[in-house]
Each structure stands twice: as structure tokens, then as C-alpha cells.
Design an enzyme around this catalytic site. Sequence first.
Site, PDB file in Angstrom:
ATOM      1  CG  ASP A  75      -0.256  -0.420   2.528  1.00  0.00           C
ATOM      2  OD1 ASP A  75       0.975  -0.580   2.555  1.00  0.00           O
ATOM      3  OD2 ASP A  75      -0.950  -0.383   3.595  1.00  0.00           O
TER       4      ASP A  75
ATOM      5  CG  ASP B 242       6.347   6.492   6.856  1.00  0.00           C
ATOM      6  OD1 ASP B 242       7.054   7.097   6.501  1.00  0.00           O
ATOM      7  OD2 ASP B 242       5.803   6.203   7.691  1.00  0.00           O
TER       8      ASP B 242
ATOM      9  CE  LYS C 180       2.992   8.509   5.339  1.00  0.00           C
ATOM     10  NZ  LYS C 180       3.003   8.431   6.766  1.00  0.00           N
TER      11      LYS C 180
END
Length: 184
Positions: free
Chosen positions: A105, A108, A136
Amino acid sequence: MGDLHPDLARVLISKDAIEKRVKEMAKQIRGDFKDTQRLYIVGILKGAFIFLADLTRELSELSMPHVVDFMALSSYGKSTESGAVRILMDLREPIENQHVLIVEDIVDTGHTLSYLYHILEGRKPASLHTCALVRKQRERLNVPLDYIGFDIPDVWVVGYGLDFADQFRTLPYVAELKREAYTR
Ligand code: IMP
């Protein structure tokens, strides 16, 4: 679409934008694996299940032969902090000599994907590629990421599979969670 939940700051990626991008990613994957007999797609639970469902249906439309398997991973620590990773549920089949595509998904810090990549690499697949819906800006491990849907700022996002403490996962868009919602 109903009103935005009060804990959400804004819609970051709309349903239409996701749909368009997932189609593009499927086309790119189809093209890159045109000579591959079968792709072994590994979805990472829980977060990737909606993205994976849409991506694989697009791959089917493009006649890309594939099978789907799942792994569940968990990070220790609070729900908005990354920590050590452990396997909660493993693949059902050995992946030796398979062409594997990991579907995540979100990336980070990159800890989860990096950990997973090395575990699966050790199982001697014929090839190993990675795909994530969002990345991110904080990503710093420089993990090999072959397919990225969207680059986003360093905020907590929910929806389209992504959650905060198991909430907001099934929203059809990706939204930014208000800071006060996860710091209170
Ligand atoms: P990483 O190991 O720091 O790359 O973090 C990976 C995991 O943390 C992801 O697979 C998600 O489960 C979770 N995560 C990180 N950022 C977010 C976010 O903004 N929303 C929801 N889950 C997130």
C-alpha cells in the site's frame, strides 16, 4: 460522496485519479512482463487489498497471466510509528523460480518493504519486483521500488486500503488524517 469525516483534513488523491493511475500502472507492468509466463503477485495485508484487487483486475483485462498470494506483516509500535517487522501470515507456496511482484500500500521509511524484499529474495525467485500505491517523501532506505502510484508529502494518509487504527480503510479515495486525530 458524503461529507469528509471531521478527522480528515482533505482528499489527497481522488477516486478518479486513483482509477486512472492504477490503469496506467497495470499497462506498464503488462508491458514489462510481456515475455513472462506467469506473474506471482504477493499482496501485503491488510493495507494492499483494495489496490491489489483493482490492479489485478486491470492485469486480467490486459491478459497478463498471474496468481495472487498474500502475506500479513506487522510493525511493532504505535499505529503511526514504524518499528521492527514480523511475519503474521506467510505465503502458501514456495516462490522459487517464480516471477514475483510485491504489492504494498505505502512506503514510508521503507523498513517494511526492505525487510520483505530481503526475505523473499532469499527464497530464490526467478525475479523480484516491487510496487506501491504511494510513497512518502520520508522514504530514506532507498528500497528497490519499480512501480509507484503517487509520491505524497509526509502526512498520515487513510483510505483505499490505508488505515489509522483499522479505521477509514475502505474509503474510495486517499485522504490526509488531521494531525490532532493521531496525536490525541
Ligand atoms: P515503513 O516500514 O515505514 O515503510 O511503513 C510501512 C507501513 O506502515 C505500511 O505498510 C503501512 O502499514 C504503515 N504506514 C506508514 N505510513 C502510513 C500512512 O500514512 N497511513 C497508513 N499506514 C501507514
